[in-house]
Design a protein around this motif. Sequence first.
Motif, short mmCIF file in Angstrom:
data_model
loop_
_atom_site.label_atom_id
_atom_site.label_comp_id
_atom_site.label_asym_id
_atom_site.label_seq_id
_atom_site.Cartn_x
_atom_site.Cartn_y
_atom_site.Cartn_z
N UNK A 148 1.34 -13.85 -5.70
CA UNK A 148 0.63 -14.30 -4.50
C UNK A 148 0.15 -13.04 -3.76
N UNK A 149 -0.74 -13.24 -2.81
CA UNK A 149 -1.26 -12.08 -2.09
C UNK A 149 -0.12 -11.31 -1.43
N UNK A 150 0.83 -12.03 -0.83
CA UNK A 150 1.96 -11.36 -0.17
C UNK A 150 2.81 -10.58 -1.17
N UNK A 151 3.03 -11.15 -2.34
CA UNK A 151 3.81 -10.46 -3.38
C UNK A 151 3.10 -9.20 -3.86
N UNK A 152 1.80 -9.34 -4.05
CA UNK A 152 1.00 -8.19 -4.52
C UNK A 152 1.04 -7.06 -3.48
N UNK A 153 0.86 -7.43 -2.21
CA UNK A 153 0.90 -6.42 -1.14
C UNK A 153 2.27 -5.74 -1.09
N UNK A 154 3.34 -6.55 -1.24
CA UNK A 154 4.70 -5.99 -1.19
C UNK A 154 4.90 -4.96 -2.32
N UNK A 155 4.42 -5.30 -3.51
CA UNK A 155 4.53 -4.37 -4.65
C UNK A 155 3.80 -3.06 -4.35
N UNK A 156 2.60 -3.19 -3.82
CA UNK A 156 1.78 -2.00 -3.51
C UNK A 156 2.47 -1.14 -2.45
N UNK A 157 2.92 -1.79 -1.39
CA UNK A 157 3.52 -1.02 -0.29
C UNK A 157 4.79 -0.32 -0.74
N UNK A 158 5.55 -0.97 -1.62
CA UNK A 158 6.77 -0.34 -2.14
C UNK A 158 6.42 0.94 -2.92
N UNK A 159 5.33 0.87 -3.70
CA UNK A 159 4.91 2.06 -4.47
C UNK A 159 4.32 3.14 -3.58
N UNK A 160 3.61 2.73 -2.54
CA UNK A 160 2.91 3.70 -1.69
C UNK A 160 3.87 4.42 -0.74
N UNK A 161 5.01 3.78 -0.48
CA UNK A 161 5.96 4.33 0.49
C UNK A 161 6.28 5.80 0.22
N UNK A 162 6.52 6.10 -1.06
CA UNK A 162 6.91 7.47 -1.43
C UNK A 162 5.80 8.50 -1.17
N UNK A 163 4.58 8.03 -1.05
CA UNK A 163 3.46 8.96 -0.91
C UNK A 163 3.31 9.46 0.53
N UNK A 164 3.97 8.75 1.46
CA UNK A 164 3.79 9.15 2.87
C UNK A 164 5.07 9.70 3.49
#
Lengths: 321, 321
Positions: free
Chosen positions: A305-321
Motif C-alpha cells: 500500500x502507499x503507506x507501506x511503500x513510504x515506510x520502506x523508503x523512509x526506513x532506507x533513507x534514515x541512514x542517509x541523513x
Amino acid sequence: MGMCRDVTVEEVAAMIKSADKVLILSHQKPDGDTLGSGFALLYALQGMGKTVRIECSDGFPPRYRFLYPDFDPSVQPQFEPELIVAVDIADTQLLGGSTDEYKERIDLCIDHHRSNSRYAKHLLLDTIAAGTVEIIYAVLNVMGVEIDRKIATCLYTGLSTDTGCFRYSNVTSASHMLAATLIDKGIDSYSINKLMFETKSVACMELERMVMDTLEYYYDNRFAIIVISDEAVQKTGLPEEEMEGIATIPRQIEGVEASMTLKQKGGDIYRISMRSNERIDSSRVCARLGGGGHARAAGCTLVGTLDEVKAKILAEMKDEF
Amino acid sequence: MGMCRDVTVEEVAAMIKSADKVLILSHQKPDGDTLGSGFALLYALQGMGKTVRIECSDGFPPRYRFLYPDFDPSVQPQFEPELIVAVDIADTQLLGGSTDEYKERIDLCIDHHRSNSRYAKHLLLDTIAAGTVEIIYAVLNVMGVEIDRKIATCLYTGLSTDTGCFRYSNVTSASHMLAATLIDKGIDSYSINKLMFETKSVACMELERMVMDTLEYYYDNRFAIIVISDEAVQKTGLPEEEMEGIATIPRQIEGVEASMTLKQKGGDIYRISMRSNERIDSSRVCARLGGGGHARAAGCTLVGTLDEVKAKILAEMKDEF
C-alpha cells in the motif's frame, strides 16, 4: 546489418546534392529536434528543386504546427527514393510502425546521440552537438543553402527544445553562436519559446495540482516525496510522455538533497524514481530497495500500500541523513 | 539635478581608466543584472590595481553568493571616491536607504532601461541591450580587460537572469554572441541556470501549492483565476518579491485567453492583475472595473468578499467570450 561508414559534413553535402529524390525520416514520438532537423532539410531540398518527402510513424503533431504551417502530409510526392536520410534517430527501433519498412536500407543517418547504433550505410555523428539541428546547419552551410526565416525557425526550435532553452549541460558556445545566426534571420524566438516552454495543457496543470498536494518533506526538508496515483492520471487523462515536468517538482526545492517520485502502476505496485545531489548516492539507496541506476538518478519498484511503500523508503533513507 | 551628458563606450572606458578610487553602486532589491554588472566591474578594476568598493542598500543576497564567494562587505576599503558609477539603476529612487546619500553626485550611469531618468553627470544608455552586463562587457573590452572565469560568471548571470534564460523578447543575436564568448571562458552555465531558474524555496513551493488549489476555469477554460490569500501568504511567510512566478500560473495554460490573479490586501480588498492574449483587451476590462493598464496587462482593485469580487469579475468578463 551491413557496414556503417562514418562520413564528413562535406561528404554528406555531396551525397545530398547528387540525389534528386530524397526521403527524410524523423523518429517516433517526434520532438523539436527531429522535426526541426527534418523540415529544415525538406525546405532546403525543395528550394533546390528536388523531390522530397518526410515521414514520421507518429505523424506531425499540432504542437509543432508553426514549423510546417502549409504542410499536408497526405499530398506529399510518392516516389522510389534515391537517398533515405534519418535525422536524430539513434536506433532503428525508434522508427516505429509505418517507417519500420525502411530500417534495412537507410543510406544516411545524421545524429548527435552517443547511443547511436550505427544502423545506416553512412553516419554523420557529432556527439558534442546539443541538437541534431546544429549538424544540419553545418551541412546546409556547406551545400550553400540560404537560411531563410522558415528554415531558421526549424533549426532554432530543435536547438532550443534539445537544450531546455539553453539550460542543459549540453549547451556549448557553438549552440549560442547558431542561435545568434538564426535570430539574425528574423525568427520570433520569443513566441517559439513561449509555446515550447510556457504552455501547459489543462490536463497537465490539473495533474500538477493533484501531485503537489501529495508533496511531503522529511528529515528537515532534506528529503521530499511526491506521488502520481493511477486515480489522478485517469482523472486528468494526461499521457505518460507529458509527465516529465511533474516528476521534477521535488528536485526544484531549495535544500532538498534527495527526492523520490512514486508512480503508481496499478494497485499496490509503485515505480520509484530517485534523484539526489552530490552527497547522497541514489544507486546505493535503490539497490537496497531491489533496484539500481546511477549515483544521481536511480530507480526501483516496490509492492505494498502507499503507506507501506513510504515506510520502506523512509526506513532506507534514515541512514542517509 | 544638473546636466546629464550622453557618453560613448570609449569615453566611459577612458573615464574609468583615469580614476584610481572608484565606488560602484547597485540598485536596491538587487537582481542578477545589477550584481553581475557591479561585480564584473569591481573585479576588472581590482585587477588593474585600483581601489574599489561596491555598495547596495539591501546588501548582497546569499542567493548570488557564487558571484562573490570570497567577498566580505564589512572589510571593503573606505575612501573618498574619484568616480561614482551606478550600474543598472534607472532612477535615484532605486538606490534605496544607505546609498541614497550619493544621489546628487553620481558621475556615471551605465544602464539599459528605457525609463532611465538621466540623473547622472554622464550616461551610457543602450536600450537595445538585454542586460546592463552587455554594456559592461563592451566597456571592459575597450579597456582591454581580460575576461576571466570570475568576470564571465558575473556577466553571464546578468545576461541569463535579465532574459529569463534567453526566453524574453529582449534577446538579440548580440545576447547569444556574448553568451557564446562567456561559455568559452569556462563558466558553468548549467549550474548557474539551475540555481537561478530551477530552485524554489520551501515557502515558495508551499504557497504555489495553496494557490494552485484556488485555480478555477470559466467560459470553456478560456478564462482562469487564481487567488493569493493573506492567510496563505502569512502561513508560508513568502516575501512579496518572490511571488512573481506564482502570478504567471494561469497564463501558462493552453487555451486560456485571459487570466486574473486576485491578491488579497487585507480583509475585503483585492488587488487584481489581469493578463490576456491578442483577442482580449485587458485595459478595457479593468477600466470597467475602475482600474487601467495596457492591452495585454492591466489591473484594478476591488472591494468585497472573495465571492462578491469573483461575481463582479465574471459579470464583466462574460461579454468577452
